[in-house]
Motif scaffolding. Structure first.
Motif, mmCIF file in Angstrom:
data_model
loop_
_atom_site.group_PDB
_atom_site.id
_atom_site.type_symbol
_atom_site.label_atom_id
_atom_site.label_comp_id
_atom_site.label_asym_id
_atom_site.label_seq_id
_atom_site.Cartn_x
_atom_site.Cartn_y
_atom_site.Cartn_z
ATOM 1 N N PHE A 1 0.844 -1.183 0.000
ATOM 2 C CA PHE A 1 0.000 0.000 0.000
ATOM 3 C C PHE A 1 0.884 1.240 0.000
ATOM 4 O O PHE A 1 1.831 1.361 0.787
ATOM 5 N N ALA A 2 0.564 2.168 -0.890
ATOM 6 C CA ALA A 2 1.348 3.391 -1.000
ATOM 7 C C ALA A 2 1.106 4.290 0.203
ATOM 8 O O ALA A 2 -0.042 4.599 0.548
ATOM 9 N N THR A 3 2.167 4.701 0.854
ATOM 10 C CA THR A 3 2.087 5.658 1.957
ATOM 11 C C THR A 3 2.951 6.869 1.607
ATOM 12 O O THR A 3 4.033 6.726 1.035
ATOM 13 N N THR A 4 2.454 8.045 1.950
ATOM 14 C CA THR A 4 3.161 9.285 1.638
ATOM 15 C C THR A 4 3.296 10.118 2.901
ATOM 16 O O THR A 4 2.312 10.326 3.618
ATOM 17 N N LEU A 5 4.506 10.581 3.177
ATOM 18 C CA LEU A 5 4.759 11.483 4.297
ATOM 19 C C LEU A 5 5.088 12.860 3.750
ATOM 20 O O LEU A 5 6.012 13.019 2.955
ATOM 21 N N ARG A 6 4.307 13.842 4.177
ATOM 22 C CA ARG A 6 4.529 15.241 3.794
ATOM 23 C C ARG A 6 5.192 15.926 4.989
ATOM 24 O O ARG A 6 4.536 16.219 5.990
ATOM 25 N N VAL A 7 6.484 16.147 4.869
ATOM 26 C CA VAL A 7 7.308 16.611 5.983
ATOM 27 C C VAL A 7 7.679 18.070 5.761
ATOM 28 O O VAL A 7 8.321 18.418 4.765
ATOM 29 N N ASP A 8 7.283 18.910 6.696
ATOM 30 C CA ASP A 8 7.562 20.338 6.595
ATOM 31 C C ASP A 8 8.318 20.788 7.843
ATOM 32 O O ASP A 8 7.849 20.584 8.974
ATOM 33 N N VAL A 9 9.495 21.351 7.655
ATOM 34 C CA VAL A 9 10.280 21.926 8.750
ATOM 35 C C VAL A 9 10.288 23.430 8.545
ATOM 36 O O VAL A 9 10.884 23.935 7.597
ATOM 37 N N ARG A 10 9.602 24.142 9.434
ATOM 38 C CA ARG A 10 9.415 25.586 9.265
ATOM 39 C C ARG A 10 10.282 26.362 10.250
ATOM 40 O O ARG A 10 10.570 25.901 11.342
ATOM 41 N N GLY A 11 10.648 27.578 9.835
ATOM 42 C CA GLY A 11 11.402 28.460 10.706
ATOM 43 C C GLY A 11 12.897 28.392 10.470
ATOM 44 O O GLY A 11 13.428 27.423 9.935
ATOM 45 N N THR A 12 13.562 29.453 10.874
ATOM 46 C CA THR A 12 15.011 29.558 10.728
ATOM 47 C C THR A 12 15.695 28.997 11.960
ATOM 48 O O THR A 12 15.267 29.249 13.093
#
Length: 423
Positions: free
Chosen positions: A340-351
């Motif tokens: 089964f296809a799994t997708t992780l949307r990973v966002d690292v915000r900020g400086t």
């Protein structure tokens, strides 16, 4: 003697390069740290063997017994012990079945207690709980030097449906130095708590690893993997001081034509660099595509440890945060074996910001830092670990000499990382 490499020779198709192993391939398998030392948990604290910070251990946990280990600590260092429990594939587990880790001082005072359960999916997979001894102005107990005792047990040993099997354990103890000057005594009061929009874009394939020790690095982006029911995969994301991590997980639709509903079919758990639990999300599944997100998380801050919420308190240091994804065994009952296809949307915000002025080094060294090597590894997807295998790098239309130079360059990058490589 000089070695001359010429690019004018016949082209080759591939060069064999050292890389990593530990990629998760079999449902139910776990990639233990290869340098882990076998240790037996004691039935009483008086007989407990010591754990050395910075080292990995393997042990086991019977279904009805407690096991104990010892930490010998000074009066200034924070210490954390993470215990990962690995039930055998096919074990029966209940909703409240799980792992409990507690730390006490020599006088029996409680320093910490943490419990992790399998939840409504009732699917056996690696789970982790952590214990700690921290020096804090607001915590008058557990401040003396001497022996501290780590006790590991089942969350519900007598419960109906609890697993009767012995579980394998992976144990990691780490230390964190005090800061050079007194830090904040309260948690940060203001931060962007709005639910972030999931990161968009085409997904790039990146296979998860079979354990914490060889977790596959990810950076900001959209990452795809294929999981089979019962499989657990491990990733790691560098998050620096002042940065916020946001994660959304998607589970693709089934092509089997099956029907039914699986609660928490896809579970994604976030652990901090000391392998302490931060947050989790569960995605229910009925055969159509589904999505879920971790709750909004505050920026990483040393002062978060003063927060009343355990979730905020776990975001107390920078470093490599772990994302652990598990696809429930029950998915196979209604929708087949997949993958089964799994997708992780990973966002690292900020400086990234300057961290606290530590008055010493962590053990292992650099655990609570994000280095340029960490960022390069996350961009390239080169995992760290303890063993060496072979990676085949395609090299088309160039000579043997050029291919060899490319190979040597990649190998040099790999061996310069803090730990050996794993693929």
């Amino acid at each position: 003697m000089a070695l001359v490499l010429s690019a004018a020779v016949a082209p080759v198709q591939a060069v064999a390069l050292p890389a990593v192993s530990g990629t998760a391939t079999a449902p139910g398998s776990y990639g233990f740290a290869e340098d882990a030392t076998r240790i037996e948990g004691a039935r009483t604290t008086a007989d407990a063997d010591p754990l050395t910070p910075g080292r990995s251990y393997r042990s086991s946990l019977p279904s009805r017994d407690k096991v104990s280990y010892r930490l010998d600590l000074d009066a200034t260092t924070n210490a954390y012990v993470s215990v990962t429990a690995v039930p055998p594939p096919g074990s029966s587990v209940s909703v409240v079945d799980g792992l409990k880790v507690s730390v006490q001082d020599a006088e029996g005072n409680s320093c910490s207690v943490d419990t992790t359960t399998f939840g409504t999916a009732r699917s056996p997979h690696p789970i982790a709980a952590w214990g700690m001894r921290e020096i804090s102005p607001g915590k008058p107990l557990c401040r003396a030097d001497g022996a501290y005792h780590v006790t590991v047990e089942r969350a519900d040993p007598e419960g109906e449906g609890s697993s009767p099997d012995t579980w394998e354990l992976e144990i990691l103890a780490v230390t964190e130095p005090q800061t050079a000057k007194a830090g904040a005594t309260g948690a940060p009061q203001t931060w962007d708590s709005a639910t972030p929009q999931p990161l968009q874009g085409d997904a790039e394939q990146r296979k998860g690893a079979a354990g914490f020790a060889g977790a596959t690095p990810l950076d900001r982006g959209v990452w795809r993997d294929e999981l089979r029911p019962g499989q657990t995969v491990f990733y790691t994301v560098p998050v620096d001081w002042g940065q916020q991590l946001a994660v959304t997980a998607d589970l693709g639709s089934s092509d089997s034509g099956g029907t039914g509903y699986v609660s928490d079919a896809l579970e994604v758990t976030l652990y901090n660099p000391a392998r302490g639990h931060v947050a989790r999300l569960g995605v229910g599944y009925d055969g159509d595509q589904k999505s879920g997100s971790l709750p909004p998380l505050p920026p990483v801050d040393h002062a978060n440890r003063n927060a009343p919420l355990a979730q905020t308190g776990a975001l107390r240091f920078a470093g490599s945060y772990y994302l652990v994804a598990h696809l429930s065994e029950s998915v196979a009952d209604s929708f087949g074996d997949g993958p089964f296809a799994t997708t992780l949307r990973v966002d690292v915000r900020g400086t990234a910001e300057a961290g606290p002025d530590y008055a010493g080094e962590s053990d292992p060294e650099g655990l609570f830092d994000v280095s340029e090597e960490d960022r390069e590894a996350a961009a390239a997807g080169v995992p760290g670990g303890d063993d060496t295998a072979l990676r085949v790098v395609a090299v088309s239309g160039i000579g043997t000499g050029s291919a060899l130079l490319v190979g040597l360059g990649v190998w040099t990058l790999l061996v310069r990382r803090r730990s050996p490589v794993r693929s």
